[in-house]
Design an enzyme around this catalytic site. Structure first.
Site, PDB file in Angstrom:
ATOM      1  N   ASP A  84       0.822  -1.215   0.000  1.00  0.00           N
ATOM      2  CA  ASP A  84       0.000   0.000   0.000  1.00  0.00           C
ATOM      3  C   ASP A  84       0.856   1.266   0.000  1.00  0.00           C
ATOM      4  O   ASP A  84       2.008   1.257   0.424  1.00  0.00           O
ATOM      5  CB  ASP A  84      -0.913   0.017   1.225  1.00  0.00           C
ATOM      6  CG  ASP A  84      -0.127   0.031   2.535  1.00  0.00           C
ATOM      7  OD1 ASP A  84       0.826  -0.760   2.649  1.00  0.00           O
ATOM      8  OD2 ASP A  84      -0.459   0.845   3.423  1.00  0.00           O
ATOM      9  N   GLU A  85       0.262   2.341  -0.458  1.00  0.00           N
ATOM     10  CA  GLU A  85       0.822   3.698  -0.361  1.00  0.00           C
ATOM     11  C   GLU A  85       2.277   3.770  -0.805  1.00  0.00           C
ATOM     12  O   GLU A  85       3.089   4.470  -0.198  1.00  0.00           O
ATOM     13  CB  GLU A  85       0.669   4.226   1.076  1.00  0.00           C
ATOM     14  CG  GLU A  85      -0.791   4.366   1.491  1.00  0.00           C
ATOM     15  CD  GLU A  85      -0.973   4.792   2.939  1.00  0.00           C
ATOM     16  OE1 GLU A  85      -1.910   5.554   3.197  1.00  0.00           O
ATOM     17  OE2 GLU A  85      -0.195   4.346   3.806  1.00  0.00           O
TER      18      GLU A  85
END
Length: 491
Positions: free
Chosen positions: A300-301
């Site tokens: 993620d991210e």
């Protein structure tokens, strides 16, 4: 009862637990003995009745509790149970030991709340008679604890495992690495913990689990029919790793340890072979310590990783997990890459990512931030938590159905539900509990109870009755004004 059982038929009588009551188990099964002893250990301190666990080949005499495996009730599956209570006998049967363990939690909840105290309480210890047939809607019913932003010790984890087991949850996901700290000993890369584990958000001393401590946590959870899923987040959220081994850093500079809360600035060097040697070693050691099917690889991210680098990186790391005998779990961004067979996509942010995962044949784990993130504040006056996704009052946390949230994600695409607690704002057990409870009870019910049996007006009454129960268990829960809590005032 929480979660609400599938079927309850009351018969209007009562069974009395007395100093003559014992727990009988079918035959000499070591697993049944362990489950029976778990029940005895939960009931004896408060009741003072001295229940003992005894093997038997026949149904026991009146006045006792009987645990047995039948193995022939297909409707109950691996985790369901049937609990039959008459004025003479409590009889609990299941196909598998997990079902008996879940049934034991129901027995505990049928007794007065003070049964959960650790000191002797006044009885009587009565249970209403009737028959309960019960089994879960989803096979994955979990919660996640971020031990990277703030470190939580072994005892804190065991405490949460017991609380989850009480509400029939069966997965604990541990977020073991992030920019602020590396929390699991990797013997082939010792500086990860020696250096990368020694701080946390706000500059505290951090900490980490030795492999022996991690194995102890895994075993403790297994004994409560909870699977541990470890997460090593990558290629972003990797500053603690890069600070420990600068050769892993995507920008080629020596990273300082980080104690803030910003995200998206770090990345592994996705084009260097040393990075893949590092990841393979970490996965190899973690896989050997983890009996569960899944390893979580984050994903993620990764804002500092170009998409043309992210895709081949995530594809290669998935192959490494499979090569070490495990299945992949990852946040929903992984669907931007090629989702390998048996990979599970954890929907947290973007429905379109989860839909891409389904289109590639993946199952989805439902953790939508706006519904299921335990670190979201209850309202604008909340002491702890954040609100970037939403304010999640107790009713909002309960009032959603995983199978109806995103039209393209059907029930058959969903493996289950997970409620994550990110720990930017909490560093102590009592602070964490304030965000986790009472919302965890609602997430447990979403995962267990059929959607058609769930409604807020009924649930909030049952939840109110658990106020006294959570108090007896010394849980620091948030007393939502939406619930008329049944908590006796201290004299």
């Amino acid at each position: 009862m929480i979660p609400k059982p599938v079927s309850v038929v009351a018969t209007g009588g009562k069974f009395d637990l007395t100093d003559q009551t014992d727990i009988y188990i079918q035959d000499e099964s070591a697993e049944l003995k362990q489950i029976g002893q778990y029940l005895a250990d939960k009931l004896n301190p408060s009741t003072g009745l001295g229940l003992e666990v005894k093997p038997t080949t026949d149904a026991p005499a009146p006045g006792n509790i009987y645990l047995s495996l039948s193995g022939s009730d297909s409707e109950l599956g691996d985790e369901g149970y049937q609990l039959t209570i008459t004025d003479k006998l409590i009889s609990l049967s299941a196909n598998k030991p997990a079902g008996l363990f879940h049934g034991i939690q129901t027995i505990r909840q049928l007794l007065p709340a003070q049964v959960e105290m650790t000191s002797k309480q006044k009885g009587p210890w009565e249970i209403a008679t009737g028959t309960i047939r019960d089994y879960p809607t989803y096979g994955y019913r979990g919660s996640m604890l971020d031990v990277a932003r703030h470190f939580f010790g072994v005892d804190d984890l065991k405490n949460l495992i017991d609380q989850m087991a009480y509400y029939k949850m069966n997965v604990m996901h541990l977020h073991l690495s992030d920019d602020q700290g590396w929390r699991i000993e990797i013997k082939s890369w010792p500086n990860l913990t020696a250096h990368g584990g020694k701080t946390e958000v706000g500059g505290g001393e951090g900490g980490f689990y030795t492999q022996e401590q991690y194995s102890d946590i895994v075993k403790y959870a297994q004994d409560r029919f909870i699977t541990i899923i470890p997460e090593i987040d990558m290629p972003g959220h990797t500053n603690a790793a890069s600070a420990s081994y600068p050769e892993l850093n995507g920008n080629g500079k020596t990273a300082d340890l980080y104690t803030g809360t910003e995200v998206g600035f770090s990345t592994l060097a996705t084009k260097k072979e040393v990075t893949y040697k590092f990841i393979d070693d970490v996965i190899r050691e973690l896989a050997a310590l983890t009996p569960g099917e899944y390893l979580h690889i984050g994903g993620d991210e990764s804002h500092a990783t170009k998409i043309e680098d992210y895709i081949p990186f995530m594809n290669r790391v998935q192959d490494m997990v499979v090569a070490h005998g495990k299945k992949v779990l990852a946040w929903d961004e992984i669907a931007l890459a090629t989702v390998k067979p048996n990979t599970v996509v954890q929907y947290w942010a973007k429905a379109e990512n989860a839909i891409k995962g389904v289109a590639q044949g993946a199952k989805v784990l439902m953790s939508p931030a706006k519904n299921a993130y335990l670190d979201m504040q209850y309202d604008s006056t909340s002491t702890y938590g954040l609100h970037w996704a939403a304010y999640i009052e107790v009713d909002k946390g309960y009032n959603w159905d995983p199978a109806n949230l995103v039209p393209e994600i059907k029930k058959e695409n969903i493996t289950g539900i997970e409620a994550p607690l990110w720990s930017e704002t909490v560093g102590e057990r009592k602070e964490a509990e304030y965000l986790i409870f009472p919302r965890l009870l609602g997430y447990a019910e979403i995962g267990w109870t059929p959607a058609e049996l769930r409604n807020w007006d009924d649930y909030k009454i049952r939840l109110a009755n658990h106020g006294e129960r959570m108090k007896a268990m010394n849980i620091n829960f948030y007393p939502s004004k939406l619930v008329q809590w049944d908590v006796k005032k201290e004299k």
